[in-house]
Design an enzyme around this catalytic site. Structure first.
Site, PDB file in Angstrom:
ATOM      1  N   ARG A  25      41.640 -18.527  15.215  1.00  0.00           N
ATOM      2  CA  ARG A  25      41.314 -18.019  13.871  1.00  0.00           C
ATOM      3  C   ARG A  25      41.799 -18.966  12.756  1.00  0.00           C
ATOM      4  NH1 ARG A  25      40.108 -12.754  11.237  1.00  0.00           N
ATOM      5  NH2 ARG A  25      41.631 -12.297   9.622  1.00  0.00           N
ATOM      6  N   ILE A  51      37.314 -13.539   5.211  1.00  0.00           N
ATOM      7  CA  ILE A  51      37.177 -13.232   6.645  1.00  0.00           C
ATOM      8  C   ILE A  51      37.790 -11.862   6.815  1.00  0.00           C
ATOM      9  CG2 ILE A  51      37.857 -13.749   9.002  1.00  0.00           C
ATOM     10  CD1 ILE A  51      38.282 -16.451   8.512  1.00  0.00           C
ATOM     11  N   SER A  52      37.111 -10.967   7.513  1.00  0.00           N
ATOM     12  CA  SER A  52      37.634  -9.620   7.723  1.00  0.00           C
ATOM     13  C   SER A  52      38.910  -9.644   8.556  1.00  0.00           C
ATOM     14  CB  SER A  52      36.608  -8.758   8.447  1.00  0.00           C
ATOM     15  OG  SER A  52      35.396  -8.731   7.748  1.00  0.00           O
ATOM     16  N   GLN A  53      39.648  -8.551   8.424  1.00  0.00           N
ATOM     17  CA  GLN A  53      40.826  -8.278   9.236  1.00  0.00           C
ATOM     18  C   GLN A  53      40.426  -8.320  10.732  1.00  0.00           C
ATOM     19  OE1 GLN A  53      41.319  -4.162   8.718  1.00  0.00           O
ATOM     20  NE2 GLN A  53      43.394  -4.062   9.491  1.00  0.00           N
ATOM     21  N   PHE A 193      33.676  -4.278   2.396  1.00  0.00           N
ATOM     22  CA  PHE A 193      33.179  -5.645   2.570  1.00  0.00           C
ATOM     23  C   PHE A 193      32.715  -6.204   1.231  1.00  0.00           C
ATOM     24  CE2 PHE A 193      32.668  -6.601   7.158  1.00  0.00           C
ATOM     25  CZ  PHE A 193      33.054  -5.386   7.690  1.00  0.00           C
TER      26      PHE A 193
END
Ligand code: SAH
Length: 204
Positions: A25, A51-53, A193
């Protein structure tokens, strides 16, 4: 990250967990975020996007029930992190990003990390990409006011789409399945989002 944020919260698909373990990541974020890349929160990338969790990414991937030969459409490439996970879990990934700078960056990161089964395209993903349709799975990484009809149309029979639907500041993740040509919608959980900006999304 995999043990405490994913397994402990109920992610159980071993292929998803293994992919989350393999994809680095930190390679997808700016150097100043490297030491925080595996923490339990979203991370800013360029152009005001995020970037999402990790948990949300894993939850969406698990909901898609991907198979090694699945053909996938991703809307919102962003950094390419989720694209890499899709490339691990499926046969071929087409990913559309509206911001050329982000698409270019992902286009250089993904091959460097060995992902060859990915095609990144600059454009409005709210309309999908009919040329390569139908898709076994569609994943939308930006919030839409409603499920874009073009995306549903491009879903294969028995295909699955995961998409955040709702107002710009709060949405719910929906799992949309195509059964006998009709949508079966399952509401998964609340989420937040960045907006999907395009013809079948929000105005820019
Ligand atoms: N999943 C990505 C993060 C995506 S953030 C990652 O792992 O890094 C959402 C992305 O959707 C942003 O990059 C944004 O530019 C993009 N986006 C928003 N509207 C779009 C549209 N209509 N078509 C394609 N991409 C869009």
């Amino acid at each position: 990250m995999v043990a405490s944020q994913l397994r402990a919260r109920g992610i159980h698909d071993e292929r998803v967990l293994a992919a989350m373990e393999r994809v680095p990541r930190h390679e997808f974020v700016a150097e100043r975020f490297h030491d925080r890349a595996y923490e339990d929160h979203p991370i800013p990338i360029a152009e005001g996007q995020t970037i999402s969790q990790p948990y949300i990414v894993a939850f969406m991937l698990e909901s898609l029930t991907l198979e090694p030969n699945s053909k996938v459409l991703e809307v919102g490439t962003g950094s390419g992190y989720q694209t890499a996970l899709l490339a691990e879990l499926s046969g071929y990934v087409t990913s559309i990003e509206r911001i050329p700078g982000l698409a270019q960056e992902a286009q250089s990161t993904l091959p460097r990390l060995g992902y060859g089964n990915v095609n990144i395209i600059v454009g409005d993903g709210s309309q999908g990409l009919p040329d390569a349709a139908p898709y076994d799975a569609i994943i939308v990484a930006a919030a839409a006011p409603r499920v874009p009809p073009a995306l549903f149309e491009q879903l294969a029979e028995n295909g699955r789409m995961v998409i955040p639907v709702g107002l710009p500041d709060a949405q719910e993740l929906q799992l949309v399945r195509k059964l006998n040509g009709r949508p079966m919608i399952q509401r998964l959980e609340g989420c937040r989002f960045v907006p999907l900006i395009g013809a079948q999304g929000y105005a820019g």
